[in-house]
Design an enzyme around this catalytic site. Sequence first.
Site, PDB file in Angstrom:
ATOM      1  N   LYS A 204       3.316  23.177   4.350  1.00  0.00           N
ATOM      2  CA  LYS A 204       2.785  21.811   4.325  1.00  0.00           C
ATOM      3  C   LYS A 204       2.845  21.215   5.724  1.00  0.00           C
ATOM      4  O   LYS A 204       3.889  20.764   6.185  1.00  0.00           O
ATOM      5  CB  LYS A 204       3.569  20.919   3.353  1.00  0.00           C
ATOM      6  CG  LYS A 204       2.719  19.729   2.938  1.00  0.00           C
ATOM      7  CD  LYS A 204       3.501  18.471   2.661  1.00  0.00           C
ATOM      8  CE  LYS A 204       3.535  17.448   3.728  1.00  0.00           C
ATOM      9  NZ  LYS A 204       2.409  17.161   4.586  1.00  0.00           N
TER      10      LYS A 204
ATOM     11  N   GLU B 135       0.061  15.561   7.530  1.00  0.00           N
ATOM     12  CA  GLU B 135      -1.289  15.203   7.076  1.00  0.00           C
ATOM     13  C   GLU B 135      -2.259  15.092   8.249  1.00  0.00           C
ATOM     14  O   GLU B 135      -3.393  15.566   8.175  1.00  0.00           O
ATOM     15  CB  GLU B 135      -1.217  13.854   6.336  1.00  0.00           C
ATOM     16  CG  GLU B 135      -2.545  13.435   5.744  1.00  0.00           C
ATOM     17  CD  GLU B 135      -2.619  11.940   5.458  1.00  0.00           C
ATOM     18  OE1 GLU B 135      -1.859  11.155   6.066  1.00  0.00           O
ATOM     19  OE2 GLU B 135      -3.468  11.570   4.639  1.00  0.00           O
TER      20      GLU B 135
ATOM     21  N   THR C  82      14.645  12.098  10.287  1.00  0.00           N
ATOM     22  CA  THR C  82      15.952  12.187   9.630  1.00  0.00           C
ATOM     23  C   THR C  82      15.911  11.592   8.222  1.00  0.00           C
ATOM     24  O   THR C  82      16.503  12.137   7.285  1.00  0.00           O
ATOM     25  CB  THR C  82      17.016  11.475  10.497  1.00  0.00           C
ATOM     26  OG1 THR C  82      17.092  12.193  11.735  1.00  0.00           O
ATOM     27  CG2 THR C  82      18.374  11.467   9.844  1.00  0.00           C
TER      28      THR C  82
ATOM     29  N   THR D 294      13.417  11.480   6.076  1.00  0.00           N
ATOM     30  CA  THR D 294      12.789  12.444   5.161  1.00  0.00           C
ATOM     31  C   THR D 294      13.735  13.621   4.926  1.00  0.00           C
ATOM     32  O   THR D 294      13.873  14.106   3.797  1.00  0.00           O
ATOM     33  CB  THR D 294      11.457  12.980   5.756  1.00  0.00           C
ATOM     34  OG1 THR D 294      10.758  11.912   6.371  1.00  0.00           O
ATOM     35  CG2 THR D 294      10.599  13.625   4.703  1.00  0.00           C
TER      36      THR D 294
ATOM     37  N   GLU E 163      15.533  20.339  10.602  1.00  0.00           N
ATOM     38  CA  GLU E 163      15.453  20.088  12.053  1.00  0.00           C
ATOM     39  C   GLU E 163      14.969  18.661  12.205  1.00  0.00           C
ATOM     40  O   GLU E 163      13.800  18.375  11.944  1.00  0.00           O
ATOM     41  CB  GLU E 163      14.457  21.053  12.706  1.00  0.00           C
ATOM     42  CG  GLU E 163      14.755  22.522  12.518  1.00  0.00           C
ATOM     43  CD  GLU E 163      15.886  23.003  13.411  1.00  0.00           C
ATOM     44  OE1 GLU E 163      16.313  22.240  14.290  1.00  0.00           O
ATOM     45  OE2 GLU E 163      16.355  24.131  13.194  1.00  0.00           O
TER      46      GLU E 163
ATOM     47  N   CYS F 244      11.536  15.911  19.721  1.00  0.00           N
ATOM     48  CA  CYS F 244      12.851  15.632  19.136  1.00  0.00           C
ATOM     49  C   CYS F 244      13.941  15.736  20.186  1.00  0.00           C
ATOM     50  O   CYS F 244      14.947  15.047  20.112  1.00  0.00           O
ATOM     51  CB  CYS F 244      13.114  16.604  17.992  1.00  0.00           C
ATOM     52  SG  CYS F 244      12.881  18.323  18.474  1.00  0.00           S
TER      53      CYS F 244
ATOM     54  N   GLU G 282      15.711   6.585  17.509  1.00  0.00           N
ATOM     55  CA  GLU G 282      14.730   7.473  18.133  1.00  0.00           C
ATOM     56  C   GLU G 282      13.407   6.730  18.314  1.00  0.00           C
ATOM     57  O   GLU G 282      12.844   6.229  17.346  1.00  0.00           O
ATOM     58  CB  GLU G 282      14.520   8.699  17.228  1.00  0.00           C
ATOM     59  CG  GLU G 282      13.648   9.744  17.854  1.00  0.00           C
ATOM     60  CD  GLU G 282      13.420  10.930  16.927  1.00  0.00           C
ATOM     61  OE1 GLU G 282      13.153  10.700  15.729  1.00  0.00           O
ATOM     62  OE2 GLU G 282      13.495  12.069  17.408  1.00  0.00           O
TER      63      GLU G 282
ATOM     64  N   GLY H 132      20.396  17.295  12.041  1.00  0.00           N
ATOM     65  CA  GLY H 132      19.980  18.395  11.171  1.00  0.00           C
ATOM     66  C   GLY H 132      21.083  19.279  10.647  1.00  0.00           C
ATOM     67  O   GLY H 132      22.266  19.077  10.912  1.00  0.00           O
TER      68      GLY H 132
HETATM   69  P1  NAD Z   1       8.128  12.943   8.922  1.00  0.00           P
HETATM   70  O1  NAD Z   1       9.510  13.148   8.420  1.00  0.00           O
HETATM   71  O2  NAD Z   1       7.450  11.672   8.586  1.00  0.00           O
HETATM   72  O3  NAD Z   1       7.164  14.094   8.390  1.00  0.00           O
HETATM   73  C1  NAD Z   1       7.431  15.461   8.601  1.00  0.00           C
HETATM   74  C2  NAD Z   1       6.765  16.255   7.505  1.00  0.00           C
HETATM   75  O4  NAD Z   1       7.396  15.930   6.267  1.00  0.00           O
HETATM   76  C3  NAD Z   1       5.286  15.948   7.311  1.00  0.00           C
HETATM   77  O5  NAD Z   1       4.610  17.122   6.952  1.00  0.00           O
HETATM   78  C4  NAD Z   1       5.304  14.961   6.140  1.00  0.00           C
HETATM   79  O6  NAD Z   1       4.094  14.914   5.428  1.00  0.00           O
HETATM   80  C5  NAD Z   1       6.418  15.567   5.307  1.00  0.00           C
HETATM   81  N1  NAD Z   1       7.023  14.657   4.323  1.00  0.00           N
HETATM   82  C6  NAD Z   1       7.024  13.309   4.305  1.00  0.00           C
HETATM   83  N2  NAD Z   1       7.701  12.867   3.218  1.00  0.00           N
HETATM   84  C7  NAD Z   1       8.135  13.953   2.547  1.00  0.00           C
HETATM   85  C8  NAD Z   1       8.900  14.161   1.365  1.00  0.00           C
HETATM   86  N3  NAD Z   1       9.349  13.150   0.623  1.00  0.00           N
HETATM   87  N4  NAD Z   1       9.168  15.413   0.991  1.00  0.00           N
HETATM   88  C9  NAD Z   1       8.748  16.461   1.724  1.00  0.00           C
HETATM   89  N5  NAD Z   1       8.010  16.345   2.852  1.00  0.00           N
HETATM   90  C10 NAD Z   1       7.706  15.099   3.259  1.00  0.00           C
HETATM   91  O7  NAD Z   1       8.178  13.172  10.498  1.00  0.00           O
HETATM   92  P2  NAD Z   1       6.975  13.053  11.547  1.00  0.00           P
HETATM   93  O8  NAD Z   1       6.739  11.616  11.826  1.00  0.00           O
HETATM   94  O9  NAD Z   1       5.815  13.904  11.111  1.00  0.00           O
HETATM   95  O10 NAD Z   1       7.621  13.789  12.799  1.00  0.00           O
HETATM   96  C11 NAD Z   1       8.405  13.140  13.735  1.00  0.00           C
HETATM   97  C12 NAD Z   1       9.873  13.424  13.485  1.00  0.00           C
HETATM   98  O11 NAD Z   1      10.114  14.825  13.505  1.00  0.00           O
HETATM   99  C13 NAD Z   1      10.758  12.865  14.568  1.00  0.00           C
HETATM  100  O12 NAD Z   1      11.872  12.226  13.997  1.00  0.00           O
HETATM  101  C14 NAD Z   1      11.209  14.079  15.344  1.00  0.00           C
HETATM  102  O13 NAD Z   1      12.442  13.926  15.995  1.00  0.00           O
HETATM  103  C15 NAD Z   1      11.265  15.106  14.278  1.00  0.00           C
HETATM  104  N6  NAD Z   1      11.181  16.450  14.873  1.00  0.00           N
HETATM  105  C16 NAD Z   1      12.308  17.229  14.889  1.00  0.00           C
HETATM  106  C17 NAD Z   1      12.279  18.490  15.483  1.00  0.00           C
HETATM  107  C18 NAD Z   1      13.508  19.357  15.534  1.00  0.00           C
HETATM  108  O14 NAD Z   1      13.349  20.561  15.711  1.00  0.00           O
HETATM  109  N7  NAD Z   1      14.710  18.833  15.395  1.00  0.00           N
HETATM  110  C19 NAD Z   1      11.086  18.967  16.047  1.00  0.00           C
HETATM  111  C20 NAD Z   1       9.976  18.145  16.011  1.00  0.00           C
HETATM  112  C21 NAD Z   1      10.028  16.894  15.408  1.00  0.00           C
END
Ligand code: NAD
Length: 497
Positions: free
Chosen positions: A175, A178, A230, A232, A250, A284, A385, A458
Amino acid sequence: MTSTTLPICIAGHWRAGRGERYATCYPATGEPVAWLNAANLEDLEEAIQCAHQAFLHSGWAQRKPHERAAVLYRIAEGIRAQAEELAQLQRQDNGKPILETRALVASAAATFQFFAAACETLEETITPSRGDFMTMSVYEPMGVVAAITPWNSPIASEAQKVAPALAAGNAVVLKPAEITPLLALELARICDAAGLPKGLISVVPGKGSILGDALTSHPLIKRVSFTGGTRTGKHIAHIAADKMMPVSLELGGKSPTIVLDDADLDHAVAGVLYGIFSSSGEACIAGSRLFVARALYQPFMQRLVAAASQLRVGDPADERTQMGPLISAAHRESVERYVALGLAEGGRLLLGGQRLEGAAYGQGYYYPPTILEGLGNQQRVCREEIFGPVLVAMPFDDEATLLAEANDSLYALAAGIWSRDYKRAWALGRRLQAGTVWINTYKQFSISTPFGGWRDSGLGREKGRLGILQYMEQKSLYWGMNPQPLAWAGINMEAAS
Ligand code: NAD
């Protein structure tokens, strides 16, 4: 770009999703890149059921490791064969500069190659015998794995999950975010072309709020590998706890970079700039809290601000561009709110702080490198963040206070140290609480080295040769070697015969 609906990959078939129709947009212009229909809950159910059947009946899990590895090597080659096309598509999908998307595509290919090698060289062990039996520790695939990725580094994040999951013998339901589904779909096409049995990978683009819970709580999903925010991640952890399902998460970061008073300033300036401003800070591991030894603070900040003001922000298609636009208008507004908050909390702007608009920037969501000072580690811009090109600089007086402040964060993903004294850097590096500490470098990655966070950053680790084991269940085998029946039953073989 055409308004034709892009097919998605569900249960081994390429067809339109049955969810809402939407366009993915190029953040540099706001123009649509592709139209597609999201997967709906029926598509998701079909993908999971088919993945389960493919896991049970395609023979993938039973193939010898070197046979699975051969397919993964072909996937790596498939990515390389289309590298430029993929890099250009990713540039459009999330607006990163082309030099960066080329590196991400290369890293995705290397990830498949690495896990192919990890798969065919993984050793199961004979453990020391403690009785009249031989004992072995072996690993089994889990079944259907959910891989959930964010928008900031699509093909690399996806490869980091899909490659080890497939190498381990599982099926995957992927997944993507979007708003950045295109590279996940291309990856599924490459997997198909490489001969991965049908149904072992499905791609379900769509909103997490619609598909997320149905995916992670599904009884046939045996593991979730998640990268994202975090909040989510914690929600998924609750679902996983109810199912007793392993997860890797992560998550976000608020990483400190530390310039000690003996640092090589050219290296430190270059590293701090790269750490926070590459990827427009949408990383991140962005080094967003800067601690500089007070003795150096003024000269260092002068050099840093001068160098940051020279960064080239603009068209992601231009090979000279260092920073592209932010991902969306809404995200830029969020970054702007944080900068306003920092100023309201008493911060001073050393650079940036105003969105970039005008002919050179068109309708893109551009935001410049921004540096704030005059704030403390307790303030919200240092605790939350921002996920944008915003650096908060703070002087420090002694290492004890520095260490306490650097570690005083809910997050603990990464940290950086700049020092010429390797003994001092070693001592500090060992006491910093973070999944990764870079010393005299920053934001460098190696697929052969584990990656992950502590605390709100994480759970679990990706990458590294043993990363494949995250996608396997361990099993112990005992082989009885005693020619006599177990003594407890009291059976005398001679008397019985
Ligand atoms: P997000 O948590 O909004 O979404 C991440 C993914 O989770 C998307 O595919 C989203 O559709 C999905 N999602 C949303 N709600 C969900 C649910 N209830 N159940 C399952 N999946 C769900 O994050 P984002 O805005 O897309 O990404 C930015 C975040 O990602 C930042 O906080 C960043 O730090 C983090 N990030 C972490 C790493 C790492 O390796 N630690 C790497 C890249 C990004």
